[in-house]
Design a protein around this motif. Structure first.
Motif, short mmCIF file in Angstrom:
data_model
loop_
_atom_site.label_atom_id
_atom_site.label_comp_id
_atom_site.label_asym_id
_atom_site.label_seq_id
_atom_site.Cartn_x
_atom_site.Cartn_y
_atom_site.Cartn_z
N VAL A 1 28.29 32.19 38.78
CA VAL A 1 28.61 32.64 39.62
C VAL A 1 30.67 33.68 39.94
N PRO A 2 30.97 32.90 38.92
CA PRO A 2 32.63 34.23 39.12
C PRO A 2 31.82 36.04 37.98
N ILE A 3 30.94 35.55 37.21
CA ILE A 3 29.99 36.86 37.62
C ILE A 3 29.43 37.65 38.19
N VAL A 4 28.54 37.51 38.99
CA VAL A 4 28.57 37.69 40.03
C VAL A 4 29.64 38.49 41.62
N GLY A 5 30.36 37.34 41.96
CA GLY A 5 31.18 36.94 42.27
C GLY A 5 31.86 38.53 42.01
N THR A 6 32.54 38.65 40.97
CA THR A 6 33.77 39.23 40.88
C THR A 6 32.94 40.73 40.80
N ILE A 7 31.66 40.82 40.18
CA ILE A 7 30.78 42.28 40.43
C ILE A 7 30.74 42.81 41.32
N ILE A 8 30.06 42.08 42.62
CA ILE A 8 30.19 41.89 44.54
C ILE A 8 31.76 42.48 45.02
N SER A 9 32.48 41.83 44.20
CA SER A 9 33.60 42.23 45.30
C SER A 9 34.32 43.48 44.57
N GLY A 10 33.82 43.71 43.18
CA GLY A 10 33.72 44.65 43.11
C GLY A 10 33.21 46.10 43.72
N LEU A 11 32.54 46.37 43.06
CA LEU A 11 31.42 47.42 44.09
C LEU A 11 31.71 47.30 45.63
N VAL A 12 32.25 46.36 45.77
CA VAL A 12 32.63 46.81 47.70
C VAL A 12 34.09 47.79 47.78
N PHE A 13 35.10 46.58 46.66
CA PHE A 13 36.44 47.50 46.32
C PHE A 13 35.57 48.99 46.12
N LEU A 14 35.76 49.41 45.42
CA LEU A 14 35.18 50.80 44.94
C LEU A 14 34.09 51.50 46.10
N GLY A 15 33.49 50.75 46.47
CA GLY A 15 32.64 51.04 47.84
C GLY A 15 33.44 51.48 48.86
N ALA A 16 34.59 50.77 49.07
CA ALA A 16 35.05 51.31 50.15
C ALA A 16 36.38 52.27 49.68
N ALA A 17 36.67 52.25 48.56
CA ALA A 17 37.65 53.44 48.05
C ALA A 17 36.81 54.23 48.37
N ILE A 18 35.98 54.79 47.99
CA ILE A 18 34.38 56.00 47.88
C ILE A 18 34.23 56.77 49.23
#
Length: 77
Positions: free
Chosen positions: A8-25
């Motif tokens: 759960v932390p692996i999936v959650g952190t990766i999804i969160s990071g992807l959303v954050f980087l996607g928003a920054a882009i």
């Protein structure tokens, strides 16, 4: 239960990071060419750190007996 507490932390952190980087882009704060570099230098280390902290917390909770356990209560008549 231990495997789930690691996944759960692996999936959650990766999804969160992807959303954050996607928003920054999307907001044009981060150039799209920097995505892979930002993912490798920010999201992957955060994922590793979260997994270690969750494993440590899981072990501590297991030792103290404070893990959530499903129990059935018998109601006395």
């Amino acid at each position: 239960m231990y495997i789930l507490s690691i996944v759960v932390p692996i999936v959650g952190t990766i999804i969160s990071g992807l959303v954050f980087l996607g928003a920054a882009i999307a907001l044009e704060v981060l150039p799209a060419e920097m995505f892979v570099g930002a993912f490798v230098t920010a999201v992957l280390p955060a994922t590793a750190g979260n997994v270690m902290l969750v494993a440590l917390l899981f072990g501590a909770l297991k030792q103290t007996g404070r893990l959530y356990q499903r129990t059935t209560r018998k109601v006395s008549p």
